[in-house]
Design a protein around this motif. Structure first.
Motif, PDB file in Angstrom:
ATOM      1  N   ALA A 278      64.624 -58.384  11.456  1.00  0.00           N
ATOM      2  CA  ALA A 278      65.529 -59.305  12.147  1.00  0.00           C
ATOM      3  C   ALA A 278      66.452 -59.923  11.116  1.00  0.00           C
ATOM      4  CB  ALA A 278      64.754 -60.392  12.887  1.00  0.00           C
ATOM      5  N   VAL A 279      67.749 -59.892  11.397  1.00  0.00           N
ATOM      6  CA  VAL A 279      68.758 -60.418  10.496  1.00  0.00           C
ATOM      7  C   VAL A 279      69.291 -61.730  11.055  1.00  0.00           C
ATOM      8  CG1 VAL A 279      70.974 -59.952   9.361  1.00  0.00           C
ATOM      9  CG2 VAL A 279      69.411 -58.061   9.880  1.00  0.00           C
TER      10      VAL A 279
ATOM     11  N   SER B 128      72.009 -55.364  18.033  1.00  0.00           N
ATOM     12  CA  SER B 128      71.307 -54.088  17.901  1.00  0.00           C
ATOM     13  C   SER B 128      70.678 -53.990  16.528  1.00  0.00           C
ATOM     14  CB  SER B 128      72.289 -52.919  18.094  1.00  0.00           C
ATOM     15  OG  SER B 128      71.631 -51.685  17.977  1.00  0.00           O
ATOM     16  N   GLY B 129      69.539 -53.301  16.454  1.00  0.00           N
ATOM     17  CA  GLY B 129      68.916 -53.018  15.173  1.00  0.00           C
ATOM     18  C   GLY B 129      68.517 -54.247  14.386  1.00  0.00           C
TER      19      GLY B 129
ATOM     20  N   ARG C  83      76.150 -59.580   4.660  1.00  0.00           N
ATOM     21  CA  ARG C  83      75.464 -59.699   3.368  1.00  0.00           C
ATOM     22  C   ARG C  83      73.955 -59.598   3.546  1.00  0.00           C
ATOM     23  NH1 ARG C  83      77.281 -65.287   1.343  1.00  0.00           N
ATOM     24  NH2 ARG C  83      75.834 -64.800  -0.370  1.00  0.00           N
ATOM     25  N   MET C  84      73.441 -60.281   4.571  1.00  0.00           N
ATOM     26  CA  MET C  84      71.996 -60.252   4.827  1.00  0.00           C
ATOM     27  C   MET C  84      71.522 -58.856   5.222  1.00  0.00           C
ATOM     28  SD  MET C  84      69.667 -62.535   4.485  1.00  0.00           S
ATOM     29  CE  MET C  84      69.282 -64.287   4.409  1.00  0.00           C
ATOM     30  N   HIS C  85      72.275 -58.194   6.110  1.00  0.00           N
ATOM     31  CA  HIS C  85      71.869 -56.859   6.545  1.00  0.00           C
ATOM     32  C   HIS C  85      71.842 -55.904   5.353  1.00  0.00           C
ATOM     33  CE1 HIS C  85      71.904 -53.933  10.180  1.00  0.00           C
ATOM     34  NE2 HIS C  85      71.176 -53.458   9.191  1.00  0.00           N
ATOM     35  N   SER C  86      72.828 -56.038   4.473  1.00  0.00           N
ATOM     36  CA  SER C  86      72.859 -55.208   3.270  1.00  0.00           C
ATOM     37  C   SER C  86      71.666 -55.516   2.366  1.00  0.00           C
ATOM     38  CB  SER C  86      74.173 -55.436   2.517  1.00  0.00           C
ATOM     39  OG  SER C  86      75.285 -55.171   3.349  1.00  0.00           O
ATOM     40  N   ALA C  87      71.305 -56.798   2.285  1.00  0.00           N
ATOM     41  CA  ALA C  87      70.141 -57.188   1.482  1.00  0.00           C
ATOM     42  C   ALA C  87      68.860 -56.564   2.034  1.00  0.00           C
ATOM     43  CB  ALA C  87      70.014 -58.711   1.451  1.00  0.00           C
ATOM     44  N   CYS C  88      68.771 -56.457   3.353  1.00  0.00           N
ATOM     45  CA  CYS C  88      67.588 -55.826   3.960  1.00  0.00           C
ATOM     46  C   CYS C  88      67.471 -54.374   3.522  1.00  0.00           C
ATOM     47  CB  CYS C  88      67.664 -55.916   5.484  1.00  0.00           C
ATOM     48  SG  CYS C  88      67.433 -57.584   6.142  1.00  0.00           S
TER      49      CYS C  88
ATOM     50  N   GLY D 210      74.635 -50.908  11.941  1.00  0.00           N
ATOM     51  CA  GLY D 210      75.062 -52.277  11.686  1.00  0.00           C
ATOM     52  C   GLY D 210      76.290 -52.393  10.801  1.00  0.00           C
ATOM     53  N   THR D 211      76.634 -53.641  10.482  1.00  0.00           N
ATOM     54  CA  THR D 211      77.773 -53.910   9.599  1.00  0.00           C
ATOM     55  C   THR D 211      77.251 -54.343   8.236  1.00  0.00           C
ATOM     56  OG1 THR D 211      77.938 -56.212  10.346  1.00  0.00           O
ATOM     57  CG2 THR D 211      79.253 -54.582  11.525  1.00  0.00           C
ATOM     58  N   HIS D 212      77.926 -53.893   7.192  1.00  0.00           N
ATOM     59  CA  HIS D 212      77.476 -54.148   5.823  1.00  0.00           C
ATOM     60  C   HIS D 212      78.669 -54.469   4.935  1.00  0.00           C
ATOM     61  CE1 HIS D 212      74.771 -51.345   7.871  1.00  0.00           C
ATOM     62  NE2 HIS D 212      73.804 -51.933   7.209  1.00  0.00           N
TER      63      HIS D 212
END
Length: 247
Positions: free
Chosen positions: A125-126, A42-43, A105-110, A210-212
């Motif tokens: 897109a992650v 998702s997302g 980590r990537m989602h948080s970076a976004c 999402g997860t962060h």
């Protein structure tokens, strides 16, 4: 009838194991549990992979996790040719933590990228090693170096990352919280989940399921690998781990 799965990852993204009960198996063999630590696609963030361990010690490998008839129903998609589970079975869940942590980590970076580039988001897109965020930016004056420097300043500041819930009415009164140009967060439940960065959300606050990671410092070194033109006013920023290459 859709089932409601308790999404343990929403309150604690660091859970790597948990126990659950099988409540349904759909016509395609997808496994639905009463509770799960597996994030469903998702997302822009991919769903988790991992294993379900049965009482006899044997395991079911999970290749992907997706949403069912609605976001509350989470389906664990098993690798083919495995002994099927039965409704009522108790299983021990274990996610592929190394992969999940990279995605966190990537989602948080976004999210950091959307702080440095405060423009309407047209897509994202992650993935574990190369993620993208698309912005509606008519002027391509940003450079990879400038954006990377701004993101790394936020990483080094080690700001806390946390979630909080607001009401539909609070979101309606603060439309600027929504950064996506085309996708609106689901309303009607009375609770909108915000991901906040910085003390008292001083750096950023936006709806996200999402997860962060717990702090920006945990993201580690990142850089903008490429800025691509995708249409007259669309720019795609690609985030990668590690220092920016010298050339």
């Amino acid at each position: 009838m859709a089932h409601k799965t308790e999404a343990l990852f929403r309150d604690d993204a660091y859970l790597t194991t948990a126990d659950a009960t099988v409540v349904a198996i759909n016509e395609r063999g997808g496994i639905i549990l009463d509770r799960t630590i597996f994030y469903a696609t998702s997302g822009g963030q991919p769903g988790d992979s991992g294993t379900l361990e049965r009482a006899d010690g044997s395991g079911i490998d999970i290749a992907a996790t997706i949403s069912g008839e609605n976001k509350d129903e989470i389906i664990h998609v098993p690798v083919l040719a495995q002994a099927p589970l039965a409704v009522g079975e108790r299983v021990k869940l274990a996610i592929s933590w190394e992969r999940r942590h990279l995605l966190m980590r990537m989602h948080s970076a976004c999210h950091l990228l959307t702080v440095i580039c405060p423009f309407p988001i047209t897509g994202a897109a992650v993935s574990e090693d190369d993620s993208r965020v698309d912005f509606d930016i008519p002027d391509a004056s940003f450079t990879k170096e400038e954006v990377t420097a701004g993101m790394m300043d936020l990483v080094r500041a080690d700001h806390p990352i946390f979630t909080r819930l607001i009401s539909d009415e609070e979101l309606a009164a603060n439309p600027g919280l929504v950064k996506s140009k085309n996708v609106r967060p689901p309303v009607g439940t009375g609770k909108i989940r915000l991901v906040c960065i910085g003390d008292n959300a001083s750096v950023d606050s936006q709806p996200c399921g999402g997860t962060h990671v717990r702090s920006t410092g945990e993201i580690g070194e990142i850089h903008i690998g490429k800025i691509e033109k995708k249409g007259r006013e669309n720019r795609r920023f690609r985030i990668r781990f590690g220092p920016m290459p010298a050339n």
